[in-house]
Design a protein around this motif. Structure first.
Motif, PDB file in Angstrom:
ATOM      1  N   GLY A 272     -42.907  18.438 -12.893  1.00 23.42           N
ATOM      2  CA  GLY A 272     -41.873  18.646 -11.879  1.00 23.42           C
ATOM      3  C   GLY A 272     -40.452  18.718 -12.397  1.00 23.42           C
ATOM      4  O   GLY A 272     -39.526  18.938 -11.620  1.00 23.42           O
ATOM      5  N   ASN A 273     -40.243  18.523 -13.726  1.00 24.21           N
ATOM      6  CA  ASN A 273     -38.860  18.518 -14.224  1.00 24.21           C
ATOM      7  C   ASN A 273     -38.244  19.924 -14.105  1.00 24.21           C
ATOM      8  O   ASN A 273     -38.747  20.891 -14.670  1.00 24.21           O
ATOM      9  N   LEU A 274     -37.115  19.978 -13.394  1.00 26.91           N
ATOM     10  CA  LEU A 274     -36.411  21.242 -13.176  1.00 26.91           C
ATOM     11  C   LEU A 274     -36.059  21.942 -14.488  1.00 26.91           C
ATOM     12  O   LEU A 274     -35.948  23.174 -14.544  1.00 26.91           O
ATOM     13  N   PHE A 275     -35.873  21.145 -15.546  1.00 26.62           N
ATOM     14  CA  PHE A 275     -35.476  21.703 -16.836  1.00 26.62           C
ATOM     15  C   PHE A 275     -36.440  22.789 -17.302  1.00 26.62           C
ATOM     16  O   PHE A 275     -36.042  23.742 -17.983  1.00 26.62           O
ATOM     17  N   TRP A 276     -37.723  22.669 -16.932  1.00 33.86           N
ATOM     18  CA  TRP A 276     -38.709  23.666 -17.352  1.00 33.86           C
ATOM     19  C   TRP A 276     -38.323  25.073 -16.910  1.00 33.86           C
ATOM     20  O   TRP A 276     -38.642  26.054 -17.579  1.00 33.86           O
ATOM     21  N   ARG A 277     -37.642  25.165 -15.753  1.00 26.83           N
ATOM     22  CA  ARG A 277     -37.267  26.511 -15.248  1.00 26.83           C
ATOM     23  C   ARG A 277     -36.336  27.209 -16.234  1.00 26.83           C
ATOM     24  O   ARG A 277     -36.360  28.423 -16.371  1.00 26.83           O
ATOM     25  N   PHE A 278     -35.486  26.394 -16.875  1.00 27.35           N
ATOM     26  CA  PHE A 278     -34.609  26.954 -17.903  1.00 27.35           C
ATOM     27  C   PHE A 278     -35.389  27.144 -19.204  1.00 27.35           C
ATOM     28  O   PHE A 278     -35.273  28.183 -19.868  1.00 27.35           O
ATOM     29  N   ALA A 279     -36.202  26.158 -19.542  1.00 29.82           N
ATOM     30  CA  ALA A 279     -36.911  26.193 -20.833  1.00 29.82           C
ATOM     31  C   ALA A 279     -37.804  27.431 -20.952  1.00 29.82           C
ATOM     32  O   ALA A 279     -37.841  28.069 -22.008  1.00 29.82           O
ATOM     33  N   VAL A 280     -38.496  27.791 -19.872  1.00 33.27           N
ATOM     34  CA  VAL A 280     -39.390  28.956 -19.974  1.00 33.27           C
ATOM     35  C   VAL A 280     -38.571  30.239 -20.168  1.00 33.27           C
ATOM     36  O   VAL A 280     -38.985  31.143 -20.881  1.00 33.27           O
ATOM     37  N   GLN A 281     -37.400  30.289 -19.561  1.00 35.91           N
ATOM     38  CA  GLN A 281     -36.529  31.457 -19.780  1.00 35.91           C
ATOM     39  C   GLN A 281     -36.036  31.468 -21.223  1.00 35.91           C
ATOM     40  O   GLN A 281     -36.015  32.520 -21.876  1.00 35.91           O
TER      41      GLN A 281
ATOM     42  N   VAL B  72     -32.965  14.213  -9.147  1.00 34.33           N
ATOM     43  CA  VAL B  72     -32.383  14.889 -10.315  1.00 34.33           C
ATOM     44  C   VAL B  72     -30.860  14.838 -10.276  1.00 34.33           C
ATOM     45  O   VAL B  72     -30.200  14.933 -11.314  1.00 34.33           O
ATOM     46  N   ALA B  73     -30.307  14.671  -9.073  1.00 36.94           N
ATOM     47  CA  ALA B  73     -28.834  14.651  -8.967  1.00 36.94           C
ATOM     48  C   ALA B  73     -28.425  13.826  -7.756  1.00 36.94           C
ATOM     49  O   ALA B  73     -29.160  13.745  -6.765  1.00 36.94           O
ATOM     50  N   ILE B  74     -27.264  13.206  -7.889  1.00 34.81           N
ATOM     51  CA  ILE B  74     -26.623  12.590  -6.720  1.00 34.81           C
ATOM     52  C   ILE B  74     -25.291  13.319  -6.565  1.00 34.81           C
ATOM     53  O   ILE B  74     -24.457  13.296  -7.482  1.00 34.81           O
ATOM     54  N   CYS B  75     -25.125  13.988  -5.435  1.00 36.11           N
ATOM     55  CA  CYS B  75     -23.870  14.709  -5.195  1.00 36.11           C
ATOM     56  C   CYS B  75     -23.151  14.018  -4.046  1.00 36.11           C
ATOM     57  O   CYS B  75     -23.719  13.860  -2.960  1.00 36.11           O
TER      58      CYS B  75
END
Ligand code: MCA
Ligand code: AMP
Length: 493
Positions: A3-12, A151-154
């Protein structure tokens, strides 16, 4: 892939490799591979400083390529990113640090005096933290995360004047990014002209994710300058802006279709785009701005269509997967054309506010819909028009200012008995802040004193642009201050 959002960048990053990810105005040009390396270097030093999954990392830095890499490094560690506007005063930052209780506070050197307050490790550009990152070996490990992990607190200001931290999950951001990339048709051929700050949802999540999760390049500008944007548009394909950006571009009489020949999409949101501005932009450039609507708590909620009618003055339809309904003050659903409060549910909606269960409970209906506080009408086909706000909120240049927060600061000033803060129309920022002040008997108050007091407590964009000293505030029979009356009185040219 978990579920880590970072994967979306990593695969790119894996497939794009040398393709440009970020082209900075400081001459920095980063390929996907290089940005991935930098993120790994930040991940290495973050972990060395003891940052573990779930820890908060508060970041208050100027916009830069390094700030993007740091954001990705925080994601890679599974930590929680907490962005702050660099314009915030020490008083404001102290509140956020006390609330978020970060494991690390990354900030500008000028913030040094408040390190002691947060008892966190301080790190700033030029400090060993940044030097270490530049020479560290990249850490390839991507912390496993569940989709519902935060993942974030805004932070978003509240009607009580106390900021609330919206707890945003990996799944919230992943689903919104996926939907927007599809809807707005982002591809690796795009060049997104990035002129927004990176401490708010619009510039941080919407813009960065649409580009970096689709393999597109960011033309990354630290500030907005209309003349410079004109020179960059021929090299760009998409622009995301707030209405002030569009009115400032139009203020140049030479700006027109030729500047925009290479563009495929102009997006606008964060504040209402006047229908007149929309029409003028179309007339001058031939481009129909695509207006969309969102909130910190839910990312993007509605959008005009990519193919289909982009109607000036409307914010389009609920995004795929997002449900919307409109209810009146009694909780009854209202039909097409009638005004009510917009309520939403969907995978983009955050779970609530950090350590504020009461605020969380107040913000959701009993059956789990998030109450936006925006007054809307819907058409039979589902198209939404924002007609006002149930919440007492001023939006200036896309920044939100809660009158209650400014009033609380004013009311603490020696010599002030009470105050009311309202927004009035402003040609550049859409709205601007006006303070109406009742002095204590016998107190001599000057505008300069008021401005000096406010400057100590609040970021510049929240400062009243006009201060009016009056004998009494207009109230209704219930004793409630009549803000509409003050707006009418002080809006007059
Ligand atoms: C600057 N000033 C402002 C603002 N910006 N005052 C009120 N409101 C503002 N937004 C002050 C400056 O401190 C300065 O004060 C004076 O106004 C003139 O500054 P100027 O140099 O002209 O401004 P600028 O630096 O060019 O900034 C204007 C801007 C900026 C580029 C429009 O405000 C901006 O980047 N806005 C975007 C905000 C944004 O990203 N919002 C998204 C939130 P003085 O000279 O008196 O010292 S996310 C959101 O809302 C949801 C999720 C959504 O739907 O997107
Ligand atoms: P924020 O606190 O920055 O999340 O601001 C969210 C608020 O900005 C929304 O609740 C709306 O009031 C306003 N907003 C965002 N986009 C639009 C838009 N396109 N038109 C009108 N208001 C908008």
């Amino acid at each position: 892939m978990d579920g880590n959002l970072f994967w979306r960048f990593a695969v790119q990053a894996d497939v794009r490799d040398g393709h440009p990810a970020l082209i900075g105005d400081d001459g920095v040009q980063l390929s996907y591979a290089r940005l991935r390396t930098l993120a790994g270097q930040f991940a290495r030093v973050l972990r060395a400083r003891g940052v573990s999954p779930g820890d908060r990392v508060v970041v208050q830095v100027e916009k830069s390529a390094a700030a993007v890499a740091l954001y990705l490094g925080v994601l890679q560690c599974g930590a929680v990113y907490v962005p702050l506007n660099p314009a915030y005063t020490d008083a404001e930052v102290s509140y956020f640090l006390g609330d978020a209780k970060p494991a690390l506070f990354v900030h500008d050197p000028a913030r040094e005096p408040i390190w002691a307050f947060c008892a966190a490790l301080g790190a700033h550009p030029g400090s060993p933290f940044w030097e270490e990152a530049a020479t560290a070996s990249p850490d390839p490990a991507i912390a496993p995360r569940e989709p519902d992990d935060i993942v974030a607190i805004c932070y978003t200001s509240g009607t009580t004047g106390r900021s609330k931290g919206a707890m945003i999950s990996h799944a919230n951001l992943a689903s919104n990014a996926e939907t927007l990339i599809r809807l707005w048709q982002f591809t690796a051929q795009d060049r997104l002209l990035h002129i927004l700050p990176v401490f708010h949802v619009h510039g941080l999540f919407v813009a960065l994710h649409c580009a970096l999760f689709s393999g597109a390049a960011l033309i990354f500008e630290r500030t907005f300058d209309a003349a410079r944007v004109r020179t960059l548009l021929p090299r760009s394909s998409v622009l995301m802006g707030v209405p002030t950006h569009y009115t400032r571009l139009l203020a140049d009489p030479d700006f027109g279709a030729e500047d925009c020949a290479a563009m495929r999409l102009f997006l606008c949101g964060s504040a209402p785009l006047l229908a007149d501005t929309h029409r003028e932009f179309t007339g001058r450039t031939g481009h129909n701005v695509l207006e969309r609507y969102g909130m910190t708590e839910a990312g993007m909620i509605t959008s005009n269509p990519y193919d289909g009618d982009r109607v000036a003055g409307t914010v389009g339809y609920a995004l795929p997967g997002v449900s919307v309904r409109v209810r009146d003050g009694e909780g009854a659903l209202v039909g097409p054309g009638a005004v009510g409060t917009l309520e939403i549910t969907g995978p983009n909606v955050c779970s609530g506010y950090w350590e504020m269960p009461d605020k969380t409970a107040e913000s959701f209906t009993a059956d789990g819909w998030f109450i936006t506080g925006d007054l809307v009408t819907s058409q039979a086909d589902g198209r939404i028009t924002i007609v006002g706000r149930a919440k007492d909120l001023i939006i200036a240049g896309g920044y939100n200012i809660y009158p209650k927060e400014v009033e609380s600061v004013l009311d603490e000033m020696p010599g002030i008995a009470e105050s009311a803060v309202v927004g009035i129309p402003h040609p550049d920022f859409g709205e601007s802040v006006v303070a109406v002040i009742v002095p204590q008997p016998g107190a001599a108050l000057s505008d300069a004193d008021v401005h000096a007091w406010v400057a100590e407590h609040l970021a510049r964009f929240k400062h009243p642009r006009q201060v009016h000293i009056v004998d009494a505030l207009p109230r209704n029979t219930m004793g409630k201050v009549q803000k509409a009356e003050l707006r009418a009185q002080f809006s007059a040219p």
